[in-house]
Design an enzyme around this catalytic site. Structure first.
Site, PDB file in Angstrom:
ATOM      1  N   GLU A 184      47.289  53.828  28.123  1.00  0.00           N
ATOM      2  CA  GLU A 184      47.509  53.216  26.816  1.00  0.00           C
ATOM      3  C   GLU A 184      46.813  54.020  25.721  1.00  0.00           C
ATOM      4  O   GLU A 184      45.710  54.506  25.914  1.00  0.00           O
ATOM      5  CB  GLU A 184      46.926  51.802  26.809  1.00  0.00           C
ATOM      6  CG  GLU A 184      47.553  50.917  27.842  1.00  0.00           C
ATOM      7  CD  GLU A 184      46.955  49.520  27.851  1.00  0.00           C
ATOM      8  OE1 GLU A 184      46.084  49.233  26.999  1.00  0.00           O
ATOM      9  OE2 GLU A 184      47.363  48.729  28.705  1.00  0.00           O
ATOM     10  N   CYS A 213      33.577  46.682  35.117  1.00  0.00           N
ATOM     11  CA  CYS A 213      32.971  45.663  34.245  1.00  0.00           C
ATOM     12  C   CYS A 213      33.800  44.378  34.380  1.00  0.00           C
ATOM     13  O   CYS A 213      35.030  44.415  34.369  1.00  0.00           O
ATOM     14  CB  CYS A 213      32.958  46.143  32.799  1.00  0.00           C
ATOM     15  SG  CYS A 213      31.936  47.605  32.574  1.00  0.00           S
TER      16      CYS A 213
END
Ligand code: SAH
Length: 350
Positions: free
Chosen positions: A88, A112
């Protein structure tokens, strides 16, 4: 591999080996980087040469999906790079700047807990050219931004997919390509590398480039909570991280940024703000609060506005410089790996 992986010397070598004069390479290089031109648009070259370039040195940028939001001021694209990686890139136009947010890896190994890319795991590292090619795309897209924003790229942030310092050499080579005075000529000080906190790479950064800006993803101000949210903290705990950032600041004289995703009931307490305040103050850091972008399959929510205000107040009273980042592109899944997530789901369903 894409043509954007070649610097001017390498491109010259290649074209000369095809029997072209050296100035032809300069011509192609300038068109690639200054005009963000495709080969089709290089009408001053012979059709035969354009064909050979296309076949042997492809641009390697294919748009799989493109969406806009915020009345055209946010454009998000799903790109296939080098014929393989799907990543992206986001373009965000503001009143005074236009920022390209680029990916450094396809997927990410940092895991994360609140990050959509983190949940995918690492697929691949991007090459320097594949990283820089995203800025070339953004430059073309910038011409279609609304008139209320600059219609050229003024800033680049490594805040897309991946951990830049887990792909350190290609990222730094991409920065070198972007600032090349013979090419795109961006200023290093308008480029920000955002890291989970890879301490050895932060220490090395000024040797490679002492102008590029540094943002560090904290999200928690004690090791116990940070171990949970940002597992890389187990390798590089807060004390070491803070020391490395202080070293970077001393060597570069630039203000570091601290990023903090505001997660409802998780890291948005006054207690965390009180722990963060002395760290941020000591580092002369700018704190950037990002209301959490909820991700698929995660029960966590963004902090309510009142909680964000209270958190800001604790920091401001301690003399810390703090802003709340406006969230862009939520309706188009522009945040944090979510367009790719949707793409994977759709492809799996076919
Ligand atoms: N690997 C780099 C770049 C990550 S993306 C880093 O860790 O800094 C840029 C920022 O967006 C990071 O601060 C990251 O922690 C944050 N982020 C990731 N997922 C998010 C989410 N769902 N909501 C808000 N911020 C998020």
């Amino acid at each position: 591999m894409t043509v954007y992986d070649l610097d001017l010397e390498q491109l010259t070598e290649r074209l000369v080996s095809w029997g072209e004069p050296a100035y032809r390479a300069r011509q192609v290089y300038a068109q690639l980087w200054r005009r963000s031109a495709t080969y089709d648009e290089m009408t001053d070259l012979s059709a035969a040469l354009r064909g050979r370039l296309e076949a042997e040195l492809p641009l390697g940028v294919e748009v799989l999906d493109e969406r806009t939001a915020d009345r055209g001021a946010t454009r998000k694209v799903l790109l296939q790079l080098g014929g393989r990686h799907v990543i992206e890139t986001v373009l965000m136009g503001y009143r005074d700047r236009a920022t390209a947010c680029v990916s450094s890896q396809s997927g990410c190994a940092m895991n994360c807990s609140f990050c959509a890319t983190g949940q995918m795991g690492l697929m691949n590292n991007l090459s320097a050219g594949e990283i820089a090619a995203q800025v070339v795309w953004a430059r073309r897209a910038a011409s279609r931004l609304p008139h209320s924003t600059p219609r050229r790229i003024t800033n680049v942030v490594f805040m897309g997919m991946g951990e830049p310092f887990a792909n350190e050499r290609p990222v730094l080579a991409a920065v070198a390509r972007l600032v090349d005075p013979r090419g795109m000529r961006l200023g290093s000080r308008h480029i920000t590398i955002s890291t989970v906190g890879v301490v050895p790479a932060i220490k090395r950064l000024p040797d490679a480039n002492d102008q590029v800006r540094l943002a560090v993803s904290f999200h928690a101000a004690d090791d116990e909570l940070r171990n949970e949210l940002v597992p890389a903290n187990r390798l590089w705990p807060l004390d070491d991280l803070v020391e490395a950032i202080a070293g970077w600041r001393e060597r570069t004289h630039h203000r570091p940024s601290i990023e903090w995703a505001m997660i409802d009931g998780v890291n948005d307490s006054d207690e965390q703000a009180h722990k963060l305040a002395p760290i941020a103050f000591g580092l002369h850091a700018h704190v950037n609060l990002i209301p959490l972008n909820p991700t698929h399959g995660s029960p966590t929510r963004p902090s309510p506005p009142g909680r964000i205000r209270a958190f800001v107040q604790v920091l401001e009273r301690a003399g810390v410089n703090v802003t709340v980042r406006d969230t862009r592109g939520r309706p188009i899944e522009a945040a944090c790996g979510q367009l790719r997530w949707e793409h994977d789901r759709a492809t799996a369903a076919v």
